[in-house]
Design an enzyme around this catalytic site. Structure first.
Site, PDB file in Angstrom:
ATOM      1  N   GLU A 131     -39.757  25.470   0.425  1.00  0.00           N
ATOM      2  CA  GLU A 131     -40.356  24.333   1.146  1.00  0.00           C
ATOM      3  C   GLU A 131     -39.584  23.065   0.799  1.00  0.00           C
ATOM      4  O   GLU A 131     -38.986  22.964  -0.280  1.00  0.00           O
ATOM      5  CB  GLU A 131     -41.844  24.227   0.727  1.00  0.00           C
ATOM      6  N   ASP A 132     -39.593  22.086   1.719  1.00  0.00           N
ATOM      7  CA  ASP A 132     -38.874  20.836   1.438  1.00  0.00           C
ATOM      8  C   ASP A 132     -39.591  19.983   0.391  1.00  0.00           C
ATOM      9  O   ASP A 132     -38.972  19.473  -0.530  1.00  0.00           O
ATOM     10  CB  ASP A 132     -38.638  20.031   2.737  1.00  0.00           C
ATOM     11  N   ASP A 170     -46.685  17.838  -1.190  1.00  0.00           N
ATOM     12  CA  ASP A 170     -47.329  16.519  -1.189  1.00  0.00           C
ATOM     13  C   ASP A 170     -48.789  16.727  -1.630  1.00  0.00           C
ATOM     14  O   ASP A 170     -49.077  16.786  -2.819  1.00  0.00           O
ATOM     15  CB  ASP A 170     -47.185  15.945   0.224  1.00  0.00           C
ATOM     16  N   GLY A 215     -38.540  21.354   7.820  1.00  0.00           N
ATOM     17  CA  GLY A 215     -37.913  20.577   6.745  1.00  0.00           C
ATOM     18  C   GLY A 215     -37.061  21.351   5.766  1.00  0.00           C
ATOM     19  O   GLY A 215     -36.123  20.804   5.193  1.00  0.00           O
ATOM     20  N   ASP A 260     -37.649  14.583   7.586  1.00  0.00           N
ATOM     21  CA  ASP A 260     -37.567  13.674   8.735  1.00  0.00           C
ATOM     22  C   ASP A 260     -38.602  12.561   8.704  1.00  0.00           C
ATOM     23  O   ASP A 260     -39.574  12.601   7.956  1.00  0.00           O
ATOM     24  CB  ASP A 260     -37.798  14.463  10.034  1.00  0.00           C
ATOM     25  N   PHE A 264     -42.261   7.690   0.687  1.00  0.00           N
ATOM     26  CA  PHE A 264     -41.906   8.549   1.826  1.00  0.00           C
ATOM     27  C   PHE A 264     -40.390   8.713   1.855  1.00  0.00           C
ATOM     28  O   PHE A 264     -39.648   7.738   1.938  1.00  0.00           O
ATOM     29  CB  PHE A 264     -42.413   7.963   3.145  1.00  0.00           C
ATOM     30  N   VAL A 265     -39.953   9.962   1.758  1.00  0.00           N
ATOM     31  CA  VAL A 265     -38.518  10.215   1.675  1.00  0.00           C
ATOM     32  C   VAL A 265     -38.006  10.947   2.916  1.00  0.00           C
ATOM     33  O   VAL A 265     -38.748  11.700   3.565  1.00  0.00           O
ATOM     34  CB  VAL A 265     -38.163  11.018   0.408  1.00  0.00           C
ATOM     35  N   LYS A 320     -44.183  15.744  -4.955  1.00  0.00           N
ATOM     36  CA  LYS A 320     -44.885  14.458  -5.121  1.00  0.00           C
ATOM     37  C   LYS A 320     -46.227  14.748  -5.776  1.00  0.00           C
ATOM     38  O   LYS A 320     -47.265  14.724  -5.122  1.00  0.00           O
ATOM     39  CB  LYS A 320     -45.109  13.810  -3.746  1.00  0.00           C
ATOM     40  N   ARG A 378     -32.969  13.923   9.474  1.00  0.00           N
ATOM     41  CA  ARG A 378     -32.827  15.243   8.813  1.00  0.00           C
ATOM     42  C   ARG A 378     -31.377  15.513   8.420  1.00  0.00           C
ATOM     43  O   ARG A 378     -31.097  16.242   7.485  1.00  0.00           O
ATOM     44  CB  ARG A 378     -33.284  16.368   9.748  1.00  0.00           C
TER      45      ARG A 378
HETATM   46  P1  5GP Z   1     -48.686  18.889   2.052  1.00  0.00           P
HETATM   47  O1  5GP Z   1     -49.447  19.940   2.779  1.00  0.00           O
HETATM   48  O2  5GP Z   1     -48.203  19.299   0.683  1.00  0.00           O
HETATM   49  O3  5GP Z   1     -49.422  17.582   2.013  1.00  0.00           O
HETATM   50  O4  5GP Z   1     -47.483  18.529   2.983  1.00  0.00           O
HETATM   51  C1  5GP Z   1     -46.247  19.044   2.961  1.00  0.00           C
HETATM   52  C2  5GP Z   1     -45.519  18.540   4.197  1.00  0.00           C
HETATM   53  O5  5GP Z   1     -45.735  17.135   4.449  1.00  0.00           O
HETATM   54  C3  5GP Z   1     -44.051  18.681   3.979  1.00  0.00           C
HETATM   55  O6  5GP Z   1     -43.571  19.946   4.360  1.00  0.00           O
HETATM   56  C4  5GP Z   1     -43.489  17.577   4.838  1.00  0.00           C
HETATM   57  O7  5GP Z   1     -43.324  18.027   6.155  1.00  0.00           O
HETATM   58  C5  5GP Z   1     -44.556  16.508   4.844  1.00  0.00           C
HETATM   59  N1  5GP Z   1     -44.237  15.422   3.872  1.00  0.00           N
HETATM   60  C6  5GP Z   1     -44.948  15.086   2.789  1.00  0.00           C
HETATM   61  N2  5GP Z   1     -44.367  14.064   2.133  1.00  0.00           N
HETATM   62  C7  5GP Z   1     -43.253  13.742   2.844  1.00  0.00           C
HETATM   63  C8  5GP Z   1     -42.215  12.776   2.657  1.00  0.00           C
HETATM   64  O8  5GP Z   1     -42.164  11.960   1.730  1.00  0.00           O
HETATM   65  N3  5GP Z   1     -41.230  12.765   3.606  1.00  0.00           N
HETATM   66  C9  5GP Z   1     -41.207  13.622   4.660  1.00  0.00           C
HETATM   67  N4  5GP Z   1     -40.195  13.509   5.497  1.00  0.00           N
HETATM   68  N5  5GP Z   1     -42.161  14.558   4.857  1.00  0.00           N
HETATM   69  C10 5GP Z   1     -43.173  14.616   3.941  1.00  0.00           C
END
Ligand code: 5GP
Length: 176
Positions: free
Chosen positions: A98-99, A102, A43, A158, A151-152, A130, A164
């Site tokens: 990082e993208d 979450d 991402g 993606d 969800f973006v 988020k 993407r």
């Molecule tokens: P975390 O470990 O913080 O829960 O997850 C991070 C990963 O979850 C991100 O790198 C991404 O791949 C995915 N992710 C979390 N929220 C979103 C979202 O709103 N859209 C997309 N496309 N991926 C997300």
């Protein structure tokens, strides 16, 4: 590709401005140093490409890919490295890019792993945050935009590997 409804959250021009601001701040903070920028695949690649080209400090780049385990969409919280860095990080100034943050599980684990390798410093730059969805406390050092729980997609993010390529960030409403 299935039909999907999307709604623009951050248009291209707004993203460009914010990336410039982040790069200015990072360049000030690392003046006189050389960064090792670590992108989290897949991402982060679009954001990282724009960010490093806006920096005023020299950098080299490398990438990691993380894997998380769990049944269906429910993460167990277990995160590990699926593709590791190829660059030694001891003594380097690391900026993890990082993208989106979450739950915080991915980045908190990655930071833990990288700290064990004794970098000179380690900071995290996340394009999106988020914060409402955190399962573990994690605060990124640089954040592009804080967003509500939606969800973006786009700008590297993606849904099933789609979207993407979009130049803007959109909220994915529903998939038909
Ligand atoms: P975390 O470990 O913080 O829960 O997850 C991070 C990963 O979850 C991100 O790198 C991404 O791949 C995915 N992710 C979390 N929220 C979103 C979202 O709103 N859209 C997309 N496309 N991926 C997300």
């Amino acid at each position: 590709m299935k039909e999907a409804t999307t709604e623009i959250l951050f248009p291209k021009a707004v993203i460009e401005r914010r990336v410039e601001e982040l790069a200015t701040q990072i360049s000030l903070d690392y003046a006189g140093k050389e960064l090792l920028v670590v992108g989290v695949l897949n991402g982060a690649f679009v954001f990282m490409a724009d960010l490093i080209r806006a920096l005023d400090v020299p950098c080299t780049v490398d990438f990691v890919r993380m894997a998380s385990f769990g049944a269906g969409s429910v993460s167990s919280g277990e995160v590990s490295i699926r593709k590791d860095l190829e660059t030694p990080v001891a003594g380097r100034d690391l900026l993890v890019v990082e993208d989106i943050v979450d739950t915080g599980l991915t980045l908190s684990r990655l930071v833990e792993i990288l700290r064990e390798r004794c970098p000179a410093s380690l900071k995290v730059c996340a394009f999106l945050d988020k914060w409402e969805r955190r399962r573990v406390p994690f605060v990124a050092d640089y954040v592009g935009f804080s967003i509500p729980d939606a969800f973006v997609v786009g700008y590297g993010l993606d849904y099933n590997e789609q979207f993407r390529f979009l130049p803007d960030v959109r909220v994915l409403k529903d998939i038909v």
